[in-house]
Design an enzyme around this catalytic site. Structure first.
Site, PDB file in Angstrom:
ATOM      1  N   LYS A   1       0.804  -1.234   0.000  1.00 34.52           N
ATOM      2  CA  LYS A   1       0.000   0.000   0.000  1.00 34.52           C
ATOM      3  C   LYS A   1       0.833   1.277   0.000  1.00 34.52           C
ATOM      4  O   LYS A   1       0.382   2.324  -0.454  1.00 34.52           O
ATOM      5  CB  LYS A   1      -0.932   0.002   1.211  1.00 34.52           C
ATOM      6  CG  LYS A   1      -2.115  -0.929   1.104  1.00 34.52           C
ATOM      7  CD  LYS A   1      -3.160  -0.391   0.160  1.00 34.52           C
ATOM      8  CE  LYS A   1      -4.461  -1.185   0.248  1.00 34.52           C
ATOM      9  NZ  LYS A   1      -5.513  -0.633  -0.633  1.00 34.52           N
TER      10      LYS A   1
ATOM     11  N   SER B   1       0.610 -10.034  -0.700  1.00 32.65           N
ATOM     12  CA  SER B   1       0.416  -8.582  -0.684  1.00 32.65           C
ATOM     13  C   SER B   1       0.661  -7.916   0.660  1.00 32.65           C
ATOM     14  O   SER B   1       0.847  -6.696   0.719  1.00 32.65           O
ATOM     15  CB  SER B   1      -0.996  -8.238  -1.175  1.00 32.65           C
ATOM     16  OG  SER B   1      -1.965  -8.900  -0.375  1.00 32.65           O
TER      17      SER B   1
END
Length: 356
Positions: free
Chosen positions: A59, A313
């Protein structure tokens, strides 16, 4: 003769420019080989370890790229975001690096390590509501009231370009890949990665398959793709809270519709098993949302014949939740069993039960 690929969203030039910007703060994360998953899939499998990225997830890429494009006036007004964890940390970290005041709305009951990390990066954290939707509304109201710039988690070209830098790294590390498997929440990561991979593949006259994975209890993309437009669903509880999004982003949907080959789902038992495999076999701590790609391989939900990259992720998970997930994964793998046996309060019952 190659045919240029036309897609919505940022171009390769945009993503290359974003790599220069994002490279100021992000790490080039490792690409590991998994013999276990290679045996399961029947093709070479590599793990892109964004769980080892700064702030614990990818992110930071999109947040930093978006905020780097703010004007001086916008930076002076500060930024606001809403998140249950990874986006919050990415925005808070980027704000600190860029000298911008940040306010983050998070749901009540958010995992303590994520809350503490967001505050350590210097953001003002406001706890509001019990679902992601309530902090989201509060953040948008805050932006309207104060003039702070709202930083979306996925539905913005600058965010997508930032996440797309991961696709460039994947091509650098595994240039001959044939398939990439990516978790999907709102779609920011996979739309950025798919844009890069599909455009590069078209320019080189070859094929790269892009497969997305959602948690079955929070999977708006299969329904939206079937309907031909972003469609909101009602989310059921899932351990993969990092990708529990009720409606696709508009720009993300447009890219995924044209660039992603397939979207599959996995359930919580499968995700827990995948986390356990990553812990035991690869020695990697991965949060539930980050393990869905591995779960898709283990369940046979995806099929690939060539070199395959799975994106891990994120790795931000509360140790207490990790403890429960490990127990759940062991039970789902039939390696752990807990029994509760009520006994009458009479002499000899425990001995009799032990004999049985």
């Amino acid at each position: 003769m190659t045919t240029p690929l036309t897609l919505a969203g940022p171009t390769l030039v945009d993503v290359e420019a974003a790599r220069v910007v994002v490279g100021r703060v992000s790490e080039v994360t490792p690409m590991e080989t998994s013999r276990y998953l290679t045996d399961v899939l029947g093709a070479p499998v590599h793990l892109k370890c964004e769980n080892l990225q700064r702030t614990g997830s990818y992110k930071i890429r999109g947040a930093y790229n978006r905020m780097s494009h703010l004007t001086d006036d916008e930076k002076a007004r500060g930024v606001v975001a809403a998140s249950a964890g990874n986006h919050a940390q990415g925005v808070a970290f980027a704000a600190r690096e860029l000298g911008i005041a940040a306010t983050i709305f998070m749901p009540i009951g958010v995992a303590l390590p994520k809350l503490q990390a967001t505050r350590r990066y210097g953001a003002d954290v406001v706890l509001r509501g019990h679902t992601v939707d309530e902090p989201l509304r509060a953040a948008q109201e805050f932006a309207e009231r104060t003039g702070a710039v709202y930083i979306p988690p996925f539905d913005h070209a600058d965010v997508i370009a930032g996440q797309g830098t991961l696709g460039l790294e994947i091509l650098d590390q595994v240039p001959d890949l044939e398939t990439v498997i990516v978790p999907i929440g709102g779609g920011g990561l996979i739309s950025g990665v798919a844009s890069v991979l599909k455009r590069r593949a078209a320019a080189e006259g070859r094929e790269i398959r892009v497969i997305g994975v959602q948690a079955s209890n929070a999977a708006p993309y299969p329904i939206s793709l079937a309907a031909g437009e972003p469609t909101e669903i009602t989310i059921s509880p899932t351990i993969a809270d990092g990708i529990a999004v009720s409606k696709p982003g508009a720009l993300n949907f447009a890219i995924i519709r044209d660039a992603v080959d397939e979207v599959v789902t996995v359930d919580d038992d499968d995700i827990a098993k995948a986390m356990l495999v990553l812990l035991e076999r690869a020695k990697l701590v991965v949060e539930p949302a980050g393990a869905v790609g591995v779960a898709a391989i283990m369940t046979g939900a995806v099929h690939a014949t060539g070199r395959t990259v799975v994106v891990l992720s994120g790795g931000n998970i509360d140790p207490l939740i990790m403890e429960r997930v490990i127990s759940h994964g062991l039970a789902a793998s039939e390696r752990y069993l807990k029994l509760r046996i009520p006994l009458p309060d009479r002499p000899g019952q425990l001995a009799r039960t032990s004999e049985i």
